[in-house]
Scaffold this motif. Structure first.
Motif, PDB file in Angstrom:
ATOM      1  N   PRO A  22       0.826  -1.207   0.000  1.00 46.35           N
ATOM      2  CA  PRO A  22       0.000   0.000   0.000  1.00 46.35           C
ATOM      3  C   PRO A  22       0.865   1.264   0.000  1.00 46.35           C
ATOM      4  O   PRO A  22       2.057   1.209   0.307  1.00 46.35           O
ATOM      5  CB  PRO A  22      -0.786  -0.109   1.304  1.00 46.35           C
ATOM      6  CG  PRO A  22       0.100  -0.911   2.213  1.00 46.35           C
ATOM      7  CD  PRO A  22       0.857  -1.856   1.308  1.00 46.35           C
ATOM      8  N   GLN A  24       0.593   3.717   2.002  1.00 44.33           N
ATOM      9  CA  GLN A  24       0.929   4.013   3.397  1.00 44.33           C
ATOM     10  C   GLN A  24       0.556   2.813   4.250  1.00 44.33           C
ATOM     11  O   GLN A  24      -0.196   1.947   3.824  1.00 44.33           O
ATOM     12  CB  GLN A  24       0.205   5.263   3.885  1.00 44.33           C
ATOM     13  CG  GLN A  24      -1.309   5.180   3.816  1.00 44.33           C
ATOM     14  CD  GLN A  24      -1.952   6.496   4.177  1.00 44.33           C
ATOM     15  OE1 GLN A  24      -1.279   7.465   4.456  1.00 44.33           O
ATOM     16  NE2 GLN A  24      -3.267   6.528   4.159  1.00 44.33           N
ATOM     17  N   ARG A  25       1.065   2.779   5.449  1.00 38.10           N
ATOM     18  CA  ARG A  25       0.818   1.661   6.364  1.00 38.10           C
ATOM     19  C   ARG A  25      -0.678   1.394   6.488  1.00 38.10           C
ATOM     20  O   ARG A  25      -1.481   2.320   6.562  1.00 38.10           O
ATOM     21  CB  ARG A  25       1.403   1.997   7.734  1.00 38.10           C
ATOM     22  CG  ARG A  25       1.218   0.905   8.754  1.00 38.10           C
ATOM     23  CD  ARG A  25       1.911   1.277  10.059  1.00 38.10           C
ATOM     24  NE  ARG A  25       1.477   0.447  11.132  1.00 38.10           N
ATOM     25  CZ  ARG A  25       1.919  -0.783  11.360  1.00 38.10           C
ATOM     26  NH1 ARG A  25       2.811  -1.309  10.566  1.00 38.10           N
ATOM     27  NH2 ARG A  25       1.467  -1.490  12.380  1.00 38.10           N
ATOM     28  N   MET A  26      -1.042   0.103   6.495  1.00 45.45           N
ATOM     29  CA  MET A  26      -2.447  -0.278   6.636  1.00 45.45           C
ATOM     30  C   MET A  26      -2.540  -1.569   7.435  1.00 45.45           C
ATOM     31  O   MET A  26      -1.550  -2.248   7.660  1.00 45.45           O
ATOM     32  CB  MET A  26      -3.115  -0.453   5.264  1.00 45.45           C
ATOM     33  CG  MET A  26      -2.621  -1.650   4.475  1.00 45.45           C
ATOM     34  SD  MET A  26      -3.487  -1.934   2.927  1.00 45.45           S
ATOM     35  CE  MET A  26      -4.985  -2.703   3.505  1.00 45.45           C
ATOM     36  N   ARG A  27      -3.739  -1.892   7.840  1.00 48.74           N
ATOM     37  CA  ARG A  27      -3.999  -3.126   8.567  1.00 48.74           C
ATOM     38  C   ARG A  27      -4.726  -4.082   7.621  1.00 48.74           C
ATOM     39  O   ARG A  27      -5.659  -3.698   6.935  1.00 48.74           O
ATOM     40  CB  ARG A  27      -4.860  -2.838   9.794  1.00 48.74           C
ATOM     41  CG  ARG A  27      -5.007  -4.023  10.720  1.00 48.74           C
ATOM     42  CD  ARG A  27      -5.596  -3.641  12.054  1.00 48.74           C
ATOM     43  NE  ARG A  27      -4.789  -2.704  12.808  1.00 48.74           N
ATOM     44  CZ  ARG A  27      -3.691  -3.011  13.498  1.00 48.74           C
ATOM     45  NH1 ARG A  27      -3.255  -4.246  13.516  1.00 48.74           N
ATOM     46  NH2 ARG A  27      -3.039  -2.088  14.175  1.00 48.74           N
ATOM     47  N   CYS A  28      -4.267  -5.326   7.585  1.00 47.36           N
ATOM     48  CA  CYS A  28      -4.908  -6.332   6.741  1.00 47.36           C
ATOM     49  C   CYS A  28      -6.327  -6.572   7.246  1.00 47.36           C
ATOM     50  O   CYS A  28      -6.525  -6.818   8.447  1.00 47.36           O
ATOM     51  CB  CYS A  28      -4.118  -7.635   6.768  1.00 47.36           C
ATOM     52  SG  CYS A  28      -4.923  -8.997   5.893  1.00 47.36           S
TER      53      CYS A  28
END
Length: 136
Positions: A22, A24-28
Protein backbone atom coordinates in the motif's frame (compact mmCIF):
# COMPACT_ATOMS: atom_id res chain seq x y z
CA UNK A 1 -2.86 -4.22 -12.72
CA UNK A 2 -1.88 -6.88 -10.22
CA UNK A 3 -3.73 -8.00 -7.13
CA UNK A 4 -1.96 -7.13 -3.89
CA UNK A 5 -1.82 -9.78 -1.15
CA UNK A 6 -1.07 -9.54 2.54
CA UNK A 7 2.51 -10.71 3.22
CA UNK A 8 1.29 -12.54 6.35
CA UNK A 9 -1.86 -14.47 5.40
CA UNK A 10 -1.46 -14.09 1.59
CA UNK A 11 -5.12 -13.20 1.13
CA UNK A 12 -6.00 -10.43 -1.38
CA UNK A 13 -6.05 -6.88 0.02
CA UNK A 14 -6.23 -4.76 -3.13
CA UNK A 15 -6.96 -5.10 -6.84
CA UNK A 16 -5.19 -1.99 -8.09
CA UNK A 17 -1.58 -2.67 -7.14
CA UNK A 18 0.16 -0.59 -9.80
CA UNK A 19 3.55 -0.16 -8.14
CA UNK A 20 4.36 -0.46 -4.43
CA UNK A 21 1.26 -1.26 -2.38
CA UNK A 22 0.00 0.00 0.00
CA UNK A 23 0.96 3.63 -0.39
CA UNK A 24 0.93 4.01 3.40
CA UNK A 25 0.82 1.66 6.36
CA UNK A 26 -2.45 -0.28 6.64
CA UNK A 27 -4.00 -3.13 8.57
CA UNK A 28 -4.91 -6.33 6.74
CA UNK A 29 -8.71 -6.76 6.81
CA UNK A 30 -8.26 -10.54 7.11
CA UNK A 31 -5.53 -11.26 9.65
CA UNK A 32 -5.51 -7.73 11.12
CA UNK A 33 -1.71 -7.52 11.10
CA UNK A 34 0.00 -4.30 10.05
CA UNK A 35 1.42 -3.99 6.53
CA UNK A 36 4.14 -1.40 5.97
CA UNK A 37 4.06 0.84 2.92
CA UNK A 38 5.10 -1.05 -0.22
CA UNK A 39 5.27 -4.45 1.52
CA UNK A 40 2.26 -6.19 -0.07
CA UNK A 41 2.98 -9.12 -2.36
CA UNK A 42 1.81 -9.28 -5.95
CA UNK A 43 3.55 -12.54 -6.91
CA UNK A 44 1.20 -14.88 -5.04
CA UNK A 45 -0.05 -17.96 -6.90
CA UNK A 46 -3.47 -19.11 -5.60
CA UNK A 47 -2.22 -22.69 -5.47
CA UNK A 48 0.55 -21.74 -3.04
CA UNK A 49 -1.41 -19.56 -0.63
CA UNK A 50 -0.39 -20.15 2.96
CA UNK A 51 -3.14 -22.56 3.84
CA UNK A 52 -2.57 -22.53 7.59
CA UNK A 53 -2.89 -18.84 8.30
CA UNK A 54 -5.48 -18.18 5.60
CA UNK A 55 -7.62 -21.11 6.75
CA UNK A 56 -7.56 -19.79 10.29
CA UNK A 57 -8.66 -16.37 9.07
CA UNK A 58 -11.49 -17.92 7.01
CA UNK A 59 -12.63 -20.16 9.86
CA UNK A 60 -12.76 -17.28 12.35
CA UNK A 61 -14.68 -15.10 9.90
CA UNK A 62 -17.12 -17.92 9.16
CA UNK A 63 -17.75 -18.55 12.86
CA UNK A 64 -18.56 -14.87 13.40
CA UNK A 65 -21.31 -15.06 10.74
CA UNK A 66 -23.78 -17.02 12.93
CA UNK A 67 -24.84 -19.18 9.98
CA UNK A 68 -27.68 -21.69 10.14
CA UNK A 69 -26.76 -25.36 10.31
CA UNK A 70 -27.63 -27.26 7.13
CA UNK A 71 -28.52 -30.88 6.42
CA UNK A 72 -25.37 -32.96 7.01
CA UNK A 73 -26.01 -34.92 3.81
CA UNK A 74 -26.09 -31.68 1.80
CA UNK A 75 -22.82 -30.61 3.39
CA UNK A 76 -21.22 -33.99 2.66
CA UNK A 77 -22.39 -33.82 -0.95
CA UNK A 78 -21.01 -30.30 -1.34
CA UNK A 79 -17.62 -31.34 0.02
CA UNK A 80 -17.52 -34.34 -2.32
CA UNK A 81 -18.45 -32.11 -5.27
CA UNK A 82 -15.70 -29.59 -4.54
CA UNK A 83 -13.15 -32.36 -3.91
CA UNK A 84 -13.99 -33.85 -7.31
CA UNK A 85 -13.61 -30.43 -8.98
CA UNK A 86 -10.15 -29.86 -7.52
CA UNK A 87 -9.28 -33.54 -8.03
CA UNK A 88 -8.34 -34.45 -4.47
CA UNK A 89 -9.78 -36.98 -2.02
CA UNK A 90 -12.36 -35.51 0.36
CA UNK A 91 -10.00 -36.09 3.30
CA UNK A 92 -7.39 -33.83 1.63
CA UNK A 93 -9.76 -31.01 0.59
CA UNK A 94 -8.45 -27.62 1.75
CA UNK A 95 -10.78 -25.10 3.34
CA UNK A 96 -9.36 -22.46 0.97
CA UNK A 97 -10.39 -24.47 -2.08
CA UNK A 98 -13.89 -24.97 -0.70
CA UNK A 99 -14.26 -21.27 0.13
CA UNK A 100 -13.05 -20.20 -3.31
CA UNK A 101 -15.41 -22.53 -5.19
CA UNK A 102 -18.42 -21.99 -2.91
CA UNK A 103 -18.09 -18.23 -3.33
CA UNK A 104 -18.39 -18.70 -7.10
CA UNK A 105 -21.20 -21.31 -7.00
CA UNK A 106 -24.50 -20.36 -5.34
CA UNK A 107 -25.54 -24.03 -5.22
CA UNK A 108 -22.87 -24.84 -2.62
CA UNK A 109 -23.45 -24.05 1.06
CA UNK A 110 -21.30 -21.27 2.47
CA UNK A 111 -18.30 -22.17 4.57
CA UNK A 112 -20.08 -20.73 7.61
CA UNK A 113 -22.90 -23.28 7.13
CA UNK A 114 -20.39 -26.12 6.82
CA UNK A 115 -18.72 -25.13 10.08
CA UNK A 116 -22.05 -24.52 11.84
CA UNK A 117 -23.22 -28.01 10.86
CA UNK A 118 -20.09 -30.02 11.55
CA UNK A 119 -18.41 -27.92 14.22
CA UNK A 120 -15.01 -27.94 12.50
CA UNK A 121 -13.50 -28.37 9.07
CA UNK A 122 -11.87 -31.66 10.09
CA UNK A 123 -15.19 -33.10 11.28
CA UNK A 124 -16.95 -31.95 8.08
CA UNK A 125 -14.35 -33.66 5.89
CA UNK A 126 -14.51 -36.83 7.99
CA UNK A 127 -18.32 -36.96 7.77
CA UNK A 128 -18.15 -36.49 3.98
CA UNK A 129 -15.53 -39.21 3.65
CA UNK A 130 -17.59 -41.57 5.83
CA UNK A 131 -20.71 -40.87 3.75
CA UNK A 132 -18.71 -41.58 0.59
CA UNK A 133 -17.46 -44.89 2.01
CA UNK A 134 -20.99 -45.85 3.01
CA UNK A 135 -22.22 -45.17 -0.55
CA UNK A 136 -19.51 -47.42 -2.05
Amino acid sequence: MATAHCPHCLLPIGDDADGPFPAQRMRCPHCRLGIAAGRARTDVDPATVSSGSAAGVLANAARREDAEAADPLVIAGALRTVAARVEVPVARLRMLDYERLSAADAELPALASVLATAGSWKKARQAAADALAADA
